[in-house]
Design an enzyme around this catalytic site. Structure first.
Site, PDB file in Angstrom:
ATOM      1  N   SER A 151       0.847  -1.189   0.000  1.00 64.56           N
ATOM      2  CA  SER A 151       0.000   0.000   0.000  1.00 64.56           C
ATOM      3  C   SER A 151       0.885   1.242   0.000  1.00 64.56           C
ATOM      4  CB  SER A 151      -0.955  -0.006   1.185  1.00 64.56           C
ATOM      5  OG  SER A 151      -1.949   0.980   1.029  1.00 64.56           O
ATOM      6  N   ASN A 152       0.315   2.374   0.336  1.00 62.43           N
ATOM      7  CA  ASN A 152       1.092   3.620   0.384  1.00 62.43           C
ATOM      8  C   ASN A 152       0.536   4.523   1.475  1.00 62.43           C
ATOM      9  OD1 ASN A 152      -0.939   5.540  -0.784  1.00 62.43           O
ATOM     10  ND2 ASN A 152      -0.793   4.095  -2.478  1.00 62.43           N
ATOM     11  N   HIS A 153       1.216   5.645   1.694  1.00 62.08           N
ATOM     12  CA  HIS A 153       0.946   6.484   2.863  1.00 62.08           C
ATOM     13  C   HIS A 153      -0.251   7.430   2.712  1.00 62.08           C
ATOM     14  CE1 HIS A 153       4.380   5.171   5.151  1.00 62.08           C
ATOM     15  NE2 HIS A 153       5.159   5.322   4.093  1.00 62.08           N
ATOM     16  N   SER A 154      -1.030   7.302   1.646  1.00 65.83           N
ATOM     17  CA  SER A 154      -2.189   8.192   1.485  1.00 65.83           C
ATOM     18  C   SER A 154      -3.191   7.998   2.619  1.00 65.83           C
ATOM     19  CB  SER A 154      -2.878   7.907   0.150  1.00 65.83           C
ATOM     20  OG  SER A 154      -4.086   8.629   0.074  1.00 65.83           O
TER      21      SER A 154
ATOM     22  N   ALA B  92      -4.285   7.657  -4.289  1.00 63.51           N
ATOM     23  CA  ALA B  92      -2.909   7.224  -4.560  1.00 63.51           C
ATOM     24  C   ALA B  92      -2.980   5.755  -4.954  1.00 63.51           C
ATOM     25  CB  ALA B  92      -2.039   7.425  -3.326  1.00 63.51           C
TER      26      ALA B  92
END
Lengths: 232, 232
Positions: free
Chosen positions: B40-43, B107
């Protein structure tokens, strides 16, 4: 004799874990791919924080070493916030000297990215694939349980198949004093759910803790841990 | 003449986006590695949800297609919850026919895991490394902006270097009507922070929106989008 019995019944008892230092790891870890992307897992941290609360209620001094979670730290519990597995190990080693019981409840990433990109990796038009090389993370619970003056160490095993076999093997292989196993393939229990069921193994026995709210299950597990800790 | 002017000033104006259907993608996507692990990502989804709120305040009918976030959906906004990029694209295509403005604020993971394991991948003792083969995800904003009856399409560019160049290139390449660029290498803005700063580009101009709370910035950006949408 009757009076003695009555006195015993009404005597103010010391809480079960009075003066005992309990360290609990909780939540997922996050392993960076680049500044914006990461690898993680579905652990919510609920079980670890419920155990922290249960240990606190039994009179323990409680430190939670937690990956990124959206949970309120129980009153009186010390929280050490970390992101990666390496950071979690560093924090655990820093606190282990004064620790009597260590409960490794965190879902630690087994692997991290070998080469973390310093800039966001750009998607390129000329290749439809990408290889991500992963390397093994340190094994936190095995590292702690391998120390000369190891605390009473409790592990968790989140499995999707052959749960009892994998759990007992893990307990022996990692030198644990106890292991709590759950079957995360069942949708009503585990990671992001409010409930869980556990089978708890120790070298000379085991006990089934039936499906219950994590707060209730944590109280049952913590009582079982306190009993085995006292019996050693 | 004076009376007409006064009447105009005091006339109840229709809200800027009355009757306009706005679709906003928000948050990260999660791409499974196995039943417990994901990329995943930090959004945080904060910017997308703030835009949804701002659009709603301007009178629009708002649908948010959101990855996993810990945010309250603004009153009157429809939320469609998704996990993966493919699910987000499917939901966007399902809602696009009636959509006037599409703001791609999510994101989205550029890559997903090629072969998702059905069981939890076991750590093996005999290898210290693991290769994860990734394949490209569909490009949601380019897919929507490539439709014959495309909505007014606004993209985002989260960059860590050479922001203006990458943003304008992305706008042209993906057939966008507008792009909002931010420099996520600056710690005080972007993904998990409460504030953000944006440079907004459209084919004939650009405007800098200075560092501000995401709710305030979202109002400024939404007003700019409404203006360019009306001008087309």
């Amino acid at each position: 004799q009757l009076l003695a019995h009555i006195n015993e019944l009404f005597a103010p008892k010391a809480p079960l874990l009075e003066g005992v230092n309990v360290m609990i790891s909780a939540g997922p870890t996050r392993e960076a791919i680049d500044p914006v992307r990461y690898i993680s897992n579905h652990s919510s941290g609920k079980m670890g924080f419920a155990l922290a609360n249960a240990a606190k209620q039994l009179g323990a001094n409680v430190t939670v070493i937690s990956g990124p979670v959206n949970l309120t730290t129980p009153a009186g519990v010390t929280k050490v916030a970390v992101n990666t597995a390496q950071e979690m190990l560093d924090a655990a080693l820093e606190h282990v000297a004064s620790c009597n019981i260590f409960i490794a409840c965190a879902a630690v990433a087994d692997y991290r990215v070998a080469d973390v990109a310093e800039q966001k990796i750009k998607k390129t038009d000329d290749s439809d694939e990408m290889q991500l090389r992963l390397v093994k993370n340190p094994d936190i619970v095995a590292t702690i349980a391998g120390l000369a003056n190891k605390p009473f160490t409790v592990g968790f095993a989140a499995e999707t198949q052959d749960v009892a076999h994998y759990a007992q093997d893990k307990m022996a292989r990692k030198n644990l004093d106890m292991i709590a196993a759950n079957d995360v393939s069942k949708p009503e229990q585990g990671f992001n759910s409010e409930q869980n069921a556990l089978t708890v193994f120790w070298p000379t026995g085991h006990q089934q803790l039936d499906l219950a709210d994590k707060s209730e299950l944590a109280q049952q597990l913590m009582a079982l841990i306190a009993k085995q800790y006292a019996a050693q």
